[in-house]
Design a protein around this motif. Structure first.
Motif, PDB file in Angstrom:
ATOM      1  N   PRO A  41       3.612 -33.581 -19.560  1.00 48.24           N
ATOM      2  CA  PRO A  41       4.813 -33.211 -20.323  1.00 48.24           C
ATOM      3  C   PRO A  41       4.630 -31.931 -21.139  1.00 48.24           C
ATOM      4  O   PRO A  41       5.555 -31.126 -21.271  1.00 48.24           O
ATOM      5  CB  PRO A  41       5.027 -34.428 -21.234  1.00 48.24           C
ATOM      6  N   LEU A  42       3.432 -31.727 -21.668  1.00 48.69           N
ATOM      7  CA  LEU A  42       3.162 -30.504 -22.427  1.00 48.69           C
ATOM      8  C   LEU A  42       3.062 -29.300 -21.497  1.00 48.69           C
ATOM      9  O   LEU A  42       3.495 -28.196 -21.850  1.00 48.69           O
ATOM     10  CB  LEU A  42       1.882 -30.663 -23.242  1.00 48.69           C
ATOM     11  N   SER A  43       2.494 -29.482 -20.315  1.00 51.60           N
ATOM     12  CA  SER A  43       2.411 -28.393 -19.338  1.00 51.60           C
ATOM     13  C   SER A  43       3.800 -27.891 -18.983  1.00 51.60           C
ATOM     14  O   SER A  43       4.048 -26.675 -18.921  1.00 51.60           O
ATOM     15  CB  SER A  43       1.688 -28.863 -18.069  1.00 51.60           C
ATOM     16  N   VAL A  44       4.712 -28.824 -18.733  1.00 47.98           N
ATOM     17  CA  VAL A  44       6.092 -28.458 -18.394  1.00 47.98           C
ATOM     18  C   VAL A  44       6.735 -27.696 -19.547  1.00 47.98           C
ATOM     19  O   VAL A  44       7.405 -26.666 -19.349  1.00 47.98           O
ATOM     20  CB  VAL A  44       6.903 -29.717 -18.056  1.00 47.98           C
ATOM     21  N   LEU A  45       6.528 -28.174 -20.761  1.00 47.77           N
ATOM     22  CA  LEU A  45       7.137 -27.554 -21.937  1.00 47.77           C
ATOM     23  C   LEU A  45       6.642 -26.123 -22.129  1.00 47.77           C
ATOM     24  O   LEU A  45       7.433 -25.202 -22.388  1.00 47.77           O
ATOM     25  CB  LEU A  45       6.810 -28.405 -23.157  1.00 47.77           C
ATOM     26  N   TRP A  46       5.315 -25.902 -21.986  1.00 48.18           N
ATOM     27  CA  TRP A  46       4.777 -24.561 -22.201  1.00 48.18           C
ATOM     28  C   TRP A  46       5.102 -23.610 -21.048  1.00 48.18           C
ATOM     29  O   TRP A  46       5.274 -22.404 -21.270  1.00 48.18           O
ATOM     30  CB  TRP A  46       3.276 -24.627 -22.456  1.00 48.18           C
ATOM     31  N   ARG A  47       5.212 -24.111 -19.823  1.00 47.01           N
ATOM     32  CA  ARG A  47       5.657 -23.248 -18.714  1.00 47.01           C
ATOM     33  C   ARG A  47       7.075 -22.762 -18.960  1.00 47.01           C
ATOM     34  O   ARG A  47       7.398 -21.584 -18.736  1.00 47.01           O
ATOM     35  CB  ARG A  47       5.567 -23.996 -17.379  1.00 47.01           C
ATOM     36  N   GLN A  48       7.924 -23.652 -19.413  1.00 44.39           N
ATOM     37  CA  GLN A  48       9.299 -23.277 -19.735  1.00 44.39           C
ATOM     38  C   GLN A  48       9.331 -22.265 -20.878  1.00 44.39           C
ATOM     39  O   GLN A  48      10.112 -21.295 -20.854  1.00 44.39           O
ATOM     40  CB  GLN A  48      10.105 -24.520 -20.093  1.00 44.39           C
ATOM     41  N   ALA A  49       8.472 -22.452 -21.867  1.00 49.51           N
ATOM     42  CA  ALA A  49       8.422 -21.529 -23.008  1.00 49.51           C
ATOM     43  C   ALA A  49       8.029 -20.126 -22.555  1.00 49.51           C
ATOM     44  O   ALA A  49       8.601 -19.126 -23.026  1.00 49.51           O
ATOM     45  CB  ALA A  49       7.428 -22.047 -24.046  1.00 49.51           C
ATOM     46  N   ARG A  50       7.060 -20.021 -21.640  1.00 54.81           N
ATOM     47  CA  ARG A  50       6.644 -18.699 -21.158  1.00 54.81           C
ATOM     48  C   ARG A  50       7.758 -18.032 -20.363  1.00 54.81           C
ATOM     49  O   ARG A  50       7.954 -16.817 -20.461  1.00 54.81           O
ATOM     50  CB  ARG A  50       5.364 -18.814 -20.328  1.00 54.81           C
ATOM     51  N   ARG A  51       8.480 -18.813 -19.570  1.00 59.32           N
ATOM     52  CA  ARG A  51       9.593 -18.242 -18.802  1.00 59.32           C
ATOM     53  C   ARG A  51      10.692 -17.727 -19.730  1.00 59.32           C
ATOM     54  O   ARG A  51      11.270 -16.664 -19.497  1.00 59.32           O
ATOM     55  CB  ARG A  51      10.172 -19.289 -17.848  1.00 59.32           C
ATOM     56  N   GLN A  52      10.970 -18.462 -20.790  1.00 64.55           N
ATOM     57  CA  GLN A  52      12.049 -18.095 -21.698  1.00 64.55           C
ATOM     58  C   GLN A  52      11.614 -17.126 -22.791  1.00 64.55           C
ATOM     59  O   GLN A  52      12.455 -16.518 -23.453  1.00 64.55           O
ATOM     60  CB  GLN A  52      12.625 -19.359 -22.336  1.00 64.55           C
ATOM     61  N   GLY A  53      10.295 -16.999 -22.996  1.00 66.35           N
ATOM     62  CA  GLY A  53       9.779 -16.096 -24.013  1.00 66.35           C
ATOM     63  C   GLY A  53       9.932 -16.595 -25.424  1.00 66.35           C
ATOM     64  O   GLY A  53       9.900 -15.807 -26.377  1.00 66.35           O
ATOM     65  N   THR A  54      10.089 -17.908 -25.595  1.00 68.10           N
ATOM     66  CA  THR A  54      10.228 -18.482 -26.930  1.00 68.10           C
ATOM     67  C   THR A  54       9.321 -19.703 -27.061  1.00 68.10           C
ATOM     68  O   THR A  54       9.081 -20.422 -26.087  1.00 68.10           O
ATOM     69  CB  THR A  54      11.680 -18.931 -27.208  1.00 68.10           C
ATOM     70  N   LEU A  55       8.809 -19.950 -28.261  1.00 71.94           N
ATOM     71  CA  LEU A  55       7.933 -21.086 -28.490  1.00 71.94           C
ATOM     72  C   LEU A  55       8.712 -22.397 -28.397  1.00 71.94           C
ATOM     73  O   LEU A  55       9.894 -22.451 -28.744  1.00 71.94           O
ATOM     74  CB  LEU A  55       7.290 -20.988 -29.875  1.00 71.94           C
ATOM     75  N   PRO A  56       8.070 -23.479 -27.961  1.00 70.88           N
ATOM     76  CA  PRO A  56       8.728 -24.783 -27.969  1.00 70.88           C
ATOM     77  C   PRO A  56       9.052 -25.198 -29.396  1.00 70.88           C
ATOM     78  O   PRO A  56       8.315 -24.889 -30.330  1.00 70.88           O
ATOM     79  CB  PRO A  56       7.670 -25.721 -27.364  1.00 70.88           C
ATOM     80  N   ASP A  57      10.163 -25.900 -29.570  1.00 69.58           N
ATOM     81  CA  ASP A  57      10.495 -26.366 -30.922  1.00 69.58           C
ATOM     82  C   ASP A  57       9.682 -27.609 -31.258  1.00 69.58           C
ATOM     83  O   ASP A  57       9.124 -28.284 -30.377  1.00 69.58           O
ATOM     84  CB  ASP A  57      11.996 -26.646 -31.047  1.00 69.58           C
ATOM     85  N   GLY A  58       9.614 -27.893 -32.532  1.00 70.23           N
ATOM     86  CA  GLY A  58       8.792 -29.002 -33.001  1.00 70.23           C
ATOM     87  C   GLY A  58       9.196 -30.340 -32.432  1.00 70.23           C
ATOM     88  O   GLY A  58       8.341 -31.173 -32.094  1.00 70.23           O
ATOM     89  N   ALA A  59      10.499 -30.566 -32.298  1.00 71.32           N
ATOM     90  CA  ALA A  59      10.974 -31.852 -31.783  1.00 71.32           C
ATOM     91  C   ALA A  59      10.563 -32.027 -30.323  1.00 71.32           C
ATOM     92  O   ALA A  59      10.150 -33.122 -29.906  1.00 71.32           O
ATOM     93  CB  ALA A  59      12.492 -31.948 -31.923  1.00 71.32           C
ATOM     94  N   GLY A  60      10.668 -30.947 -29.550  1.00 69.21           N
ATOM     95  CA  GLY A  60      10.276 -31.015 -28.140  1.00 69.21           C
ATOM     96  C   GLY A  60       8.791 -31.281 -27.986  1.00 69.21           C
ATOM     97  O   GLY A  60       8.381 -32.076 -27.131  1.00 69.21           O
ATOM     98  N   LEU A  61       7.983 -30.616 -28.817  1.00 70.06           N
ATOM     99  CA  LEU A  61       6.533 -30.844 -28.769  1.00 70.06           C
ATOM    100  C   LEU A  61       6.189 -32.282 -29.140  1.00 70.06           C
ATOM    101  O   LEU A  61       5.343 -32.922 -28.503  1.00 70.06           O
ATOM    102  CB  LEU A  61       5.818 -29.881 -29.718  1.00 70.06           C
ATOM    103  N   ALA A  62       6.850 -32.801 -30.159  1.00 74.69           N
ATOM    104  CA  ALA A  62       6.566 -34.167 -30.597  1.00 74.69           C
ATOM    105  C   ALA A  62       6.935 -35.178 -29.513  1.00 74.69           C
ATOM    106  O   ALA A  62       6.193 -36.138 -29.259  1.00 74.69           O
ATOM    107  CB  ALA A  62       7.322 -34.472 -31.885  1.00 74.69           C
TER     108      ALA A  62
END
Length: 282
Positions: A48-69
């Motif tokens: 789940p974290l891999s998916v979140l950070w791949r999406q963040a790199r594509r969008q150029g923005t850091l994941p939000d706290g709620a998504g990380l949690a």
């Protein structure tokens, strides 16, 4: 792929034990061993974290706290139960997602070498990205000459060369796939225990008896940092490691005790300032 055995297993997370192939069982058993030894710095449940950070790199923005949690709540090697006798695995929490990216290539290279040996080919090198597994030395040579990637990336001269036989070597680095936000460089490598991406630059090379071990350890050491990571490698039978990292504009390095016994020839075009005193964890 949605049809893969791994994805079928993930879709049954939160349910009962699942029969799996011998190959998948052996990969998960090795992954769990490294996860326990590294206190979770290496963890194949971190999908789940891999998916979140791949999406963040594509969008150029850091994941939000709620998504990380939310992603972090579905991660943890203690959520995996392996039954050695029945050859089954149970994923204890619903919506878990396994990511074997930090160990599968090393395992595949091991299997390729084993297949070649069964076919009577006793001298071979198998390369799978940053993971290399070799059998006996080529005719007329002492071993296979393998370049150790420099911290700056694969397009730069190697940090040096290893001469290997009947061994494996893996490198984990963050020269590519980065996200820069607010002037801070976020690596594609993250700590499964916190969900946060690494912000320091490092390159970790691990030599071990097989690619499954070297691959998993290289990822674990990247997350743990030089001090704790080298301690883990020194406690792993037959393993050695070389860690290079950036520190205030300089490149520093640390070697495990067994690394110093390897035939490592440092490249004259790549020099580091080596410190023997204890280094600060990243």
């Amino acid at each position: 792929r949605d049809s893969s055995e791994l994805m079928r297993l993930c879709r049954r997370s939160g349910g009962g034990p699942v029969d799996i192939s011998d190959d998948l069982f052996r990969v998960l058993r090795a992954a769990q061993r490294i996860a326990r030894a590294s206190d979770g710095a290496f963890d194949v449940t971190a999908g789940p974290l891999s998916v979140l950070w791949r999406q963040a790199r594509r969008q150029g923005t850091l994941p939000d706290g709620a998504g990380l949690a939310a992603a972090r709540a579905r991660v943890g090697h203690d959520k995996v139960e392996l039954d050695e006798r029945r050859r089954t695995v149970r994923l204890l929490q619903p919506d878990m997602q396994l990511d074997l990216g930090g160990i599968a290539k090393g395992f595949a290279a091991d299997e390729a070498i084993a297949t070649l040996l069964r076919l009577g080919i006793g001298s071979a090198l198998v390369a799978a990205g940053g993971d290399i597994v070799v059998s006996a030395a080529p005719p007329g040579a002492n071993g296979w000459r393998v370049g150790v990637a420099a911290l700056e990336g694969a397009d730069r001269p190697p940090a040096g060369y290893l001469m290997l036989r009947n061994a494996a070597v893996s490198t984990s680095g963050d020269a590519e796939q980065v996200l820069v936000s607010g002037g801070v460089r976020h690596s594609h490598i993250f700590d499964p225990r916190t969900g946060q991406a690494l912000t320091g630059r490092s390159s970790v090379t691990v030599v071990a008896r097989n690619g499954t071990t070297s691959d998993g350890l290289a990822t674990a050491v990247s997350v743990m940092g030089a001090v704790s990571g080298i301690r883990l490698v020194d406690s792993t039978r037959g393993a050695a490691a070389f860690v290079a990292y950036a520190d205030a504009g300089d490149i520093r390095s640390r070697e495990s005790s067994r690394w110093r016994a390897l035939d490592f020839r440092r490249s004259p075009s790549w020099s580091v300032e080596h410190f023997s005193e204890p280094l600060r964890p990243h």
